[in-house]
Motif scaffolding. Structure first.
Motif, short mmCIF file in Angstrom:
data_model
loop_
_atom_site.label_atom_id
_atom_site.label_comp_id
_atom_site.label_asym_id
_atom_site.label_seq_id
_atom_site.Cartn_x
_atom_site.Cartn_y
_atom_site.Cartn_z
N ARG A 155 1.03 -1.25 -0.01
CA ARG A 155 0.18 -0.08 0.06
C ARG A 155 0.89 1.32 0.01
N GLY A 156 2.15 1.12 -0.17
CA GLY A 156 2.87 2.50 -0.13
C GLY A 156 3.20 2.91 1.37
N TYR A 157 3.93 4.09 1.25
CA TYR A 157 4.29 4.56 2.59
C TYR A 157 3.24 5.12 3.41
N ARG A 158 3.22 4.96 4.60
CA ARG A 158 2.22 5.42 5.67
C ARG A 158 2.84 6.36 6.41
N PHE A 159 2.26 7.52 6.77
CA PHE A 159 2.51 8.47 7.70
C PHE A 159 1.79 8.84 8.94
N PRO A 160 2.34 8.57 9.98
CA PRO A 160 1.60 8.71 11.25
C PRO A 160 1.25 10.00 11.33
N ASP A 161 -0.15 10.42 11.68
CA ASP A 161 -0.73 11.69 11.85
C ASP A 161 -0.20 12.69 13.13
N TRP A 162 0.36 11.88 13.93
CA TRP A 162 0.60 12.23 15.37
C TRP A 162 2.04 12.67 15.21
N GLN A 163 2.79 13.03 14.21
CA GLN A 163 4.45 13.34 14.34
C GLN A 163 4.28 14.75 13.87
N LEU A 164 3.29 15.41 14.37
CA LEU A 164 3.44 16.97 14.33
C LEU A 164 3.26 17.74 15.60
N ASP A 165 4.12 18.98 15.55
CA ASP A 165 4.19 19.55 16.87
C ASP A 165 2.89 20.42 17.10
N SER A 166 2.85 21.40 18.22
CA SER A 166 1.68 22.13 18.51
C SER A 166 1.39 23.22 17.24
N ASP A 167 2.54 23.50 16.31
CA ASP A 167 2.20 24.43 15.43
C ASP A 167 1.75 23.82 14.14
N GLY A 168 1.36 22.30 14.24
CA GLY A 168 0.93 21.47 13.03
C GLY A 168 2.18 21.13 12.03
N LYS A 169 3.49 21.35 12.60
CA LYS A 169 4.55 21.03 11.64
C LYS A 169 5.27 19.58 12.00
N PRO A 170 5.77 18.99 11.20
CA PRO A 170 6.41 17.85 11.76
C PRO A 170 7.54 18.01 12.90
N PHE A 171 7.76 17.19 13.69
CA PHE A 171 8.62 17.53 14.82
C PHE A 171 10.10 17.88 14.10
N ALA A 172 10.65 18.88 14.48
CA ALA A 172 12.02 19.20 14.30
C ALA A 172 13.05 18.31 14.28
#
Length: 227
Positions: A155-172
């Motif tokens: 099914r290809g790559y899957r991306f956890p939706d919880w890897q975002l910080d409080s600003d809605g950006k991926p964890f630095a």
């Protein structure tokens, strides 16, 4: 005790015409009237020794005896009845190890498929929409370790939706975690498992609480343990 004298050209080593065998009295009574059978048994034993020495391994023959004392001696067999050789032990061990590894890989694939089926795992398109960007950008960030993408094979790559910080950006810290841990699945495990260095928090919880440096330090410790 009694003595039996066995003779017979070809059945004894060169230069020997006979030899004596000590036999208990109880056996003497049974064997004394069956010299030919004793001789046949001894000849078969001698042939077995010669065969074993030539082959460099153990051989066997079988003796079936009925209540009347009649016996049937089965000729020396070709198959080895000895314990497995070192090579056979190694081969068996290798086969067992390979089976164990295959089973472990199968369990791993099954567990990975289960994880990737969860509702918090998004496709590249879904994750791109969540971030307001394109699939191409998401895949570029995945390759650079800036976002966490798990290979789902079918099914290809899957991306956890919880890897975002409080600003809605991926964890630095994701790119550093990829560098320290060496792979997406290793980063995933670090983020979802609790760590003593983080007071029992998961890596994700530590990042969400702003404990980025501590999380990176814990990841370095994990990375060293598996090198």
């Amino acid at each position: 005790m009694a003595f039996f004298l066995a003779t017979g050209a070809g059945a004894l080593p060169e230069g020997m015409s006979g030899f004596k065998i000590k036999v208990p009295d109880s056996a003497t009574k049974v064997l004394s009237d069956k010299p030919k059978r004793v001789q046949a048994l001894l000849q078969q034993y001698g042939q077995a020794i010669s065969r074993s020495r030539t082959a460099g391994r153990r051989v066997s023959f079988r003796v079936d005896v009925d209540p009347e004392g009649d016996m049937v001696v089965t000729p020396v067999e070709d198959e080895v009845l000895a314990a497995p050789t070192v090579a056979e032990h190694a081969s068996t061990a290798d086969a067992g190890l390979e089976q164990a590894l295959a089973a472990a890989r199968a369990r791993g694939r099954s567990k990975a498929a289960e994880i990737l089926e969860r509702g918090d795992m998004l496709s590249a398109d879904e994750f791109a929409r969540l971030l307001g960007t394109t699939r191409v950008t998401i895949n570029t960030k995945r390759q650079n370790g800036q976002v966490l993408g798990l290979d789902g094979a079918k099914r290809g790559y899957r991306f956890p939706d919880w890897q975002l910080d409080s600003d809605g950006k991926p964890f630095a810290a994701l790119s550093i975690l990829h560098e320290r841990l060496g792979g997406a699945w290793a980063v995933y495990r670090f983020l979802v498992q609790p760590h003593g260095e983080l007071d029992g928090l998961t890596g994700r919880e530590a990042l969400e609480r702003g404990r980025t440096e501590e999380a990176i330090s814990a990841a370095e410790s994990v990375g060293r343990d598996f090198r």
